[in-house]
Design an enzyme around this catalytic site. Sequence first.
Site, mmCIF file in Angstrom:
data_model
loop_
_atom_site.group_PDB
_atom_site.id
_atom_site.type_symbol
_atom_site.label_atom_id
_atom_site.label_comp_id
_atom_site.label_asym_id
_atom_site.label_seq_id
_atom_site.Cartn_x
_atom_site.Cartn_y
_atom_site.Cartn_z
ATOM 1 N N ASP A 364 3.076 -10.110 3.627
ATOM 2 C CA ASP A 364 2.147 -9.374 4.314
ATOM 3 C C ASP A 364 2.799 -8.966 5.739
ATOM 4 O O ASP A 364 3.305 -10.187 6.550
ATOM 5 C CB ASP A 364 0.588 -9.827 4.536
ATOM 6 C CG ASP A 364 -0.202 -8.956 5.709
ATOM 7 O OD1 ASP A 364 -0.780 -8.005 4.749
ATOM 8 O OD2 ASP A 364 -0.276 -9.135 6.566
ATOM 9 N N GLU A 408 0.522 -2.620 3.188
ATOM 10 C CA GLU A 408 1.409 -3.400 4.009
ATOM 11 C C GLU A 408 1.821 -4.851 3.338
ATOM 12 O O GLU A 408 2.558 -5.585 3.844
ATOM 13 C CB GLU A 408 1.195 -3.843 5.674
ATOM 14 C CG GLU A 408 0.308 -4.862 5.841
ATOM 15 C CD GLU A 408 -1.282 -4.161 5.872
ATOM 16 O OE1 GLU A 408 -2.092 -4.684 6.643
ATOM 17 O OE2 GLU A 408 -1.326 -2.845 5.352
#
Length: 493
Positions: A364, A408
């Site tokens: 992430d 993301e």
Amino acid sequence: MGFWRELFLTFSVVALTAMALALIAPRLLRLSVAQGQLLVGLICGAGAIGAMASSATVAPGIQIDLRTSLVATAALVGGPLGAVTTAILAMGFRAYQGGAGAGVGAAIVALTAAASLGVRMACMKRRVRRRAIVIAALATGLITAAAVVALPTLTSQQRWDLSVPLFWLTVVTIILVGFTLRQASDWAWESHMLRSALAQAPNFFYVKNRRSQIVAANQQVAEHHGFASPEALRGRTDLELSPGAHAAALFEAEQALMRSGTPIIEKVEKLRRPDGSEAWYETSKVALRDPWGAVIGLTGVTVDITQRMRLEADLRAANAALEALAGTDPLTGLANRRSFDAALARAIAEAQRRDTGFAVLMLDVDMFKSYNDLYGHMQGDDCLKAIAGVLVSALQRPADIAARYGGEEFAMVLPDTDLAGAMVVAERIRADIVRRAITHKGSPFGVVTASIGVATSMGGEAAQQVMAAADAALYAAKLADRNTVRNAGAPAS
């Protein structure tokens, strides 16, 4: 008795004329309508003259023959021009012979021609119908019998004795001749249709004998081998027409087919054309048998499928491209969630089959919302692309896969990888992202960083369990101030 012998002779002349017409039936199809009718008229006229020349004499100047059967045949088969031609020849010869019955004979010819033409117009279109033949035979028989009855020099008994047998002889003769010619015409037409189909077909058609010699072929085969006409191919084998090794293989395959009777169906091969270009061909061949079942040769068709093969190749490429697009994230070019799930399922199955482990990495991008707020979504997209480039660089084997998992978040599957190896890969990825030095003023590190969670499995867990373990490790990395790697341990298999 001499009368009937003479009448049998005139019947023989009619039979020979019918045989001549049957033999020329195929040639009539190559002529114009007028030429064909004229030729029929000339042959029937010659036959009528021969019939009259061999006629039976019943009284001075009075002759009995079967000329009317040929006049009727000319009208039925040869149409108006054939009927007129035969009638003119027959009437001219009868006038030349002279005698008391010359006028009646000419009248019989004219009436027969008119009656038969009437039948043709009423009962026929393009083919000689059996009904028309029978009607014309009956009409001609009646005309002939009536002419005999009308002869003044004969006694009543003579008229009866001659008219009835002559009626039936005329009817039977016309039916026999007509049916014979109709069958010959049908055979000629069928042969013409088959030859036309063979000659005009766009594919390669050929027939070979037991020695693999070409018996018949179409124009396509001739032109393919550099000949102007199919006739030039007759008697030749592939040994004379094709390159050595390939020709020998073809010859042996055909001989094996004829020995076993097993057909060759849709055999596809890539060959070189006479002009040197390469092409794909599809060939089917079957054995030909005589009425007793013995193999006498083979027939085959070869189709140039080059265009089809190209289209199929283009279609496969397009399908592969569509499939790749369906499994690819459009922004980063990495695999998408769908492809990642499939890769994870394969990794679990392979681990179970081979009793080996695999690793899953969840990544992430730290504080990515803040990055988007500061620099905008376009630069945010560029950032994600840069992260994707780092992941691609980390892939060491064809089976490794990196995917954009969502937003993301990124994920990786590393088959046949233990925890230690996965941690090395994860740490290298984390460090490479830092080295990219993508400025991020909202991050305490001043650059874009990523947190990574690592989980391993021996294939004993479901995909959801493996992903949950990796996600928990990622959460632990986030709690540890980000820009770090954490693992979920090695769960029991």
